[in-house]
Write a protein that holds these residues in place. Structure first.
Motif, PDB file in Angstrom:
ATOM      1  N   HIS A 206       0.870  -1.182   0.000  1.00 14.40           N
ATOM      2  CA  HIS A 206       0.000   0.000   0.000  1.00 14.40           C
ATOM      3  C   HIS A 206       0.900   1.223   0.000  1.00 14.40           C
ATOM      4  N   THR A 207       0.637   2.144  -0.914  1.00 16.28           N
ATOM      5  CA  THR A 207       1.423   3.370  -1.011  1.00 16.28           C
ATOM      6  C   THR A 207       0.749   4.448  -0.180  1.00 16.28           C
ATOM      7  N   CYS A 208       1.495   5.017   0.736  1.00 18.78           N
ATOM      8  CA  CYS A 208       0.924   6.078   1.572  1.00 18.78           C
ATOM      9  C   CYS A 208       1.982   7.133   1.853  1.00 18.78           C
ATOM     10  N   ASN A 209       1.544   8.259   2.323  1.00 21.92           N
ATOM     11  CA  ASN A 209       2.443   9.364   2.619  1.00 21.92           C
ATOM     12  C   ASN A 209       3.215   9.077   3.891  1.00 21.92           C
ATOM     13  N   PHE A 210       4.530   9.121   3.779  1.00 17.77           N
ATOM     14  CA  PHE A 210       5.395   8.871   4.929  1.00 17.77           C
ATOM     15  C   PHE A 210       6.471   9.935   4.968  1.00 17.77           C
ATOM     16  N   LEU A 211       6.419  10.784   5.979  1.00 16.34           N
ATOM     17  CA  LEU A 211       7.346  11.903   6.123  1.00 16.34           C
ATOM     18  C   LEU A 211       7.333  12.795   4.880  1.00 16.34           C
ATOM     19  N   LYS A 260      -5.313   0.410   8.020  1.00 16.07           N
ATOM     20  CA  LYS A 260      -4.462  -0.161   9.067  1.00 16.07           C
ATOM     21  C   LYS A 260      -2.990   0.099   8.761  1.00 16.07           C
ATOM     22  N   VAL A 261      -2.614  -0.062   7.489  1.00 20.75           N
ATOM     23  CA  VAL A 261      -1.234   0.224   7.092  1.00 20.75           C
ATOM     24  C   VAL A 261      -0.900   1.685   7.389  1.00 20.75           C
ATOM     25  N   GLU A 262      -1.812   2.580   7.041  1.00 21.56           N
ATOM     26  CA  GLU A 262      -1.565   4.011   7.264  1.00 21.56           C
ATOM     27  C   GLU A 262      -1.480   4.328   8.753  1.00 21.56           C
ATOM     28  N   VAL A 265       1.937   3.266   9.843  1.00 17.44           N
ATOM     29  CA  VAL A 265       2.920   4.245   9.368  1.00 17.44           C
ATOM     30  C   VAL A 265       2.884   5.496  10.243  1.00 17.44           C
ATOM     31  N   SER A 266       1.703   5.892  10.666  1.00 14.59           N
ATOM     32  CA  SER A 266       1.584   7.053  11.562  1.00 14.59           C
ATOM     33  C   SER A 266       2.289   6.802  12.884  1.00 14.59           C
ATOM     34  N   GLU A 267       2.231   5.549  13.360  1.00 14.47           N
ATOM     35  CA  GLU A 267       2.931   5.214  14.598  1.00 14.47           C
ATOM     36  C   GLU A 267       4.447   5.313  14.419  1.00 14.47           C
ATOM     37  N   ILE A 268       4.938   4.913  13.248  1.00 13.52           N
ATOM     38  CA  ILE A 268       6.378   5.070  12.979  1.00 13.52           C
ATOM     39  C   ILE A 268       6.746   6.552  13.003  1.00 13.52           C
ATOM     40  N   GLU A 269       5.932   7.376  12.345  1.00 14.62           N
ATOM     41  CA  GLU A 269       6.194   8.816  12.323  1.00 14.62           C
ATOM     42  C   GLU A 269       6.177   9.398  13.733  1.00 14.62           C
ATOM     43  N   ASN A 270       5.258   8.948  14.569  1.00 12.83           N
ATOM     44  CA  ASN A 270       5.182   9.445  15.943  1.00 12.83           C
ATOM     45  C   ASN A 270       6.456   9.117  16.717  1.00 12.83           C
ATOM     46  N   TRP A 286      12.761   5.774  -0.118  1.00 18.61           N
ATOM     47  CA  TRP A 286      11.721   6.418  -0.926  1.00 18.61           C
ATOM     48  C   TRP A 286      11.985   6.307  -2.428  1.00 18.61           C
ATOM     49  N   ASN A 287      13.107   5.721  -2.814  1.00 20.95           N
ATOM     50  CA  ASN A 287      13.479   5.602  -4.223  1.00 20.95           C
ATOM     51  C   ASN A 287      13.505   6.942  -4.947  1.00 20.95           C
ATOM     52  N   ASP A 288      13.974   7.967  -4.268  1.00 23.22           N
ATOM     53  CA  ASP A 288      14.048   9.288  -4.915  1.00 23.22           C
ATOM     54  C   ASP A 288      15.294  10.055  -4.529  1.00 23.22           C
ATOM     55  N   MET A 289      16.404   9.334  -4.257  1.00 23.39           N
ATOM     56  CA  MET A 289      17.635   9.986  -3.846  1.00 23.39           C
ATOM     57  C   MET A 289      18.381  10.640  -4.994  1.00 23.39           C
ATOM     58  N   ASN A 290      17.845  10.506  -6.224  1.00 20.65           N
ATOM     59  CA  ASN A 290      18.479  11.180  -7.353  1.00 20.65           C
ATOM     60  C   ASN A 290      18.305  12.694  -7.271  1.00 20.65           C
ATOM     61  N   LYS A 291      17.428  13.111  -6.337  1.00 18.11           N
ATOM     62  CA  LYS A 291      17.251  14.546  -6.151  1.00 18.11           C
ATOM     63  C   LYS A 291      18.460  15.138  -5.432  1.00 18.11           C
ATOM     64  N   LYS A 292      18.654  16.397  -5.612  1.00 17.55           N
ATOM     65  CA  LYS A 292      19.771  17.078  -4.961  1.00 17.55           C
ATOM     66  C   LYS A 292      19.545  17.094  -3.462  1.00 17.55           C
ATOM     67  N   THR A 293      20.589  16.724  -2.699  1.00 15.67           N
ATOM     68  CA  THR A 293      20.439  16.624  -1.256  1.00 15.67           C
ATOM     69  C   THR A 293      21.281  17.644  -0.496  1.00 15.67           C
ATOM     70  N   ALA A 294      21.974  18.515  -1.162  1.00 11.38           N
ATOM     71  CA  ALA A 294      22.812  19.480  -0.450  1.00 11.38           C
ATOM     72  C   ALA A 294      22.546  20.879  -0.948  1.00 11.38           C
TER      73      ALA A 294
END
Length: 294
Positions: A206-211, A260-262, A265-270, A286-294
């Motif tokens: 399940h894809t959900c918003n995490f951080l 339930k999955v979400e 995930v909310s508990e992990i965020e907490n 998140w499979n998106d580290m190709n973005k600039k990080t600095a």
């Protein structure tokens, strides 16, 4: 939707484990912590994939400035080193060193009294495994799902110590036979612990918003719990001090599996709001580290 498990980690180093066991039978744990200050810089230099993933987490997910993200990354690696040493120290017999507090223990007590099994979900934050050495469920039987390609000696040490608290290990197998083992032990009213943030041969997610960014989380544990009519608990073991841990137990409830999955995930965020430095997924979560990080 298919989900590729980018994480390929495994615990290696049989000689290193034996050396550390000998070390902690002679020296206190604090000496190991001191040595870590000199070891961690080498990991930051040479284990670039892990360094980049954690730095990315602090920069892009927690929005920290570059210098602070760097120091937080060092702190993250240092804490992870401490957690690994804590496990080895327990193998060496230093159980009385640690103090543990538990929130939500009444949930487990009730399920044990009812002789009703449950699926206990952990995450790669904190130190879930150490609960198996420090936290006993009495006569209740607990089974932990583990990556089947770990070092044989590492699995042996873990199994020997965990068995003292009525805990056994279920290695993940390529033929998926571990799924039948899980279902059988739950039907007997026993407990199974497994990670809820990584997928082992799992295709349903399940894809959900995490951080702040979409991420995939496996649904298999919730589907199995629904079929077997048993609850799912979140179980987080967070290092709260030099030699202390806090355990947080909650029942994950909702009307649907995606919800339930979400909620999980909310508990992990907490937990990460309280312990942001104890995020230990050393890969591109998140499979998106190709973005600039600095």
């Amino acid at each position: 939707m298919n989900y590729t498990r980018d994480w390929q980690g495994k615990t290696q180093g049989n000689f290193g484990i034996k050396l550390l066991l000998w070390f902690f039978k002679i020296f206190p744990l604090s000496v190991g912590y001191f040595i870590l200050w000199f070891v961690i810089p080498f990991y930051l230099l040479f284990a670039r994939k892990g360094y980049n993933s954690i730095y990315f987490y602090f920069r892009q997910k927690l929005n920290l400035p570059p210098l602070k993200a760097f120091f937080k990354t060092f702190r993250n690696h240092y804490l992870f080193g401490q957690i690994m040493l804590d496990r080895i120290a327990l193998f060496a017999g230093k159980k009385n060193v640690f103090q543990v507090t538990v929130e939500g223990n009444e949930i487990l007590t009730e399920l044990i009294a009812e002789k009703k099994g449950a699926i206990i979900l952990s995450s790669h934050i904190g130190n879930f495994e150490i609960a198996g050495y420090l936290f006993s469920m009495g006569e209740a039987k607990m089974h932990g799902l583990v990556f089947g390609e770990e070092s044989k000696n590492w699995l042996k040490y873990r199994d020997e110590i965990l068995s003292r608290n009525n805990i056994s290990l279920i290695p993940v197998s390529h033929d998926l036979s571990h799924l039948f083992t899980i279902m059988n032990v739950i039907k007997k009213g026993e407990f199974v612990g497994m990670p809820g943030d990584r997928s082992f041969h799992e295709t349903r997610v399940h894809t959900c918003n995490f951080l702040g960014k979409d991420a995939n989380f496996p649904t298999g544990a919730f589907t199995m719990a629904e079929k077997l009519n048993v609850p799912v608990l979140s179980f987080f073991v967070m290092k709260s001090g030099k030699f202390s841990y806090n355990i947080y137990i909650k029942k994950i409830e909702a009307d649907s599996i995606p919800q339930k999955v979400e909620n999980f995930v909310s508990e992990i965020e907490n937990q990460l709001k309280i312990y942001p430095e104890q995020w230990f997924n050393f890969y591109d979560f998140w499979n998106d580290m190709n973005k600039k990080t600095a």
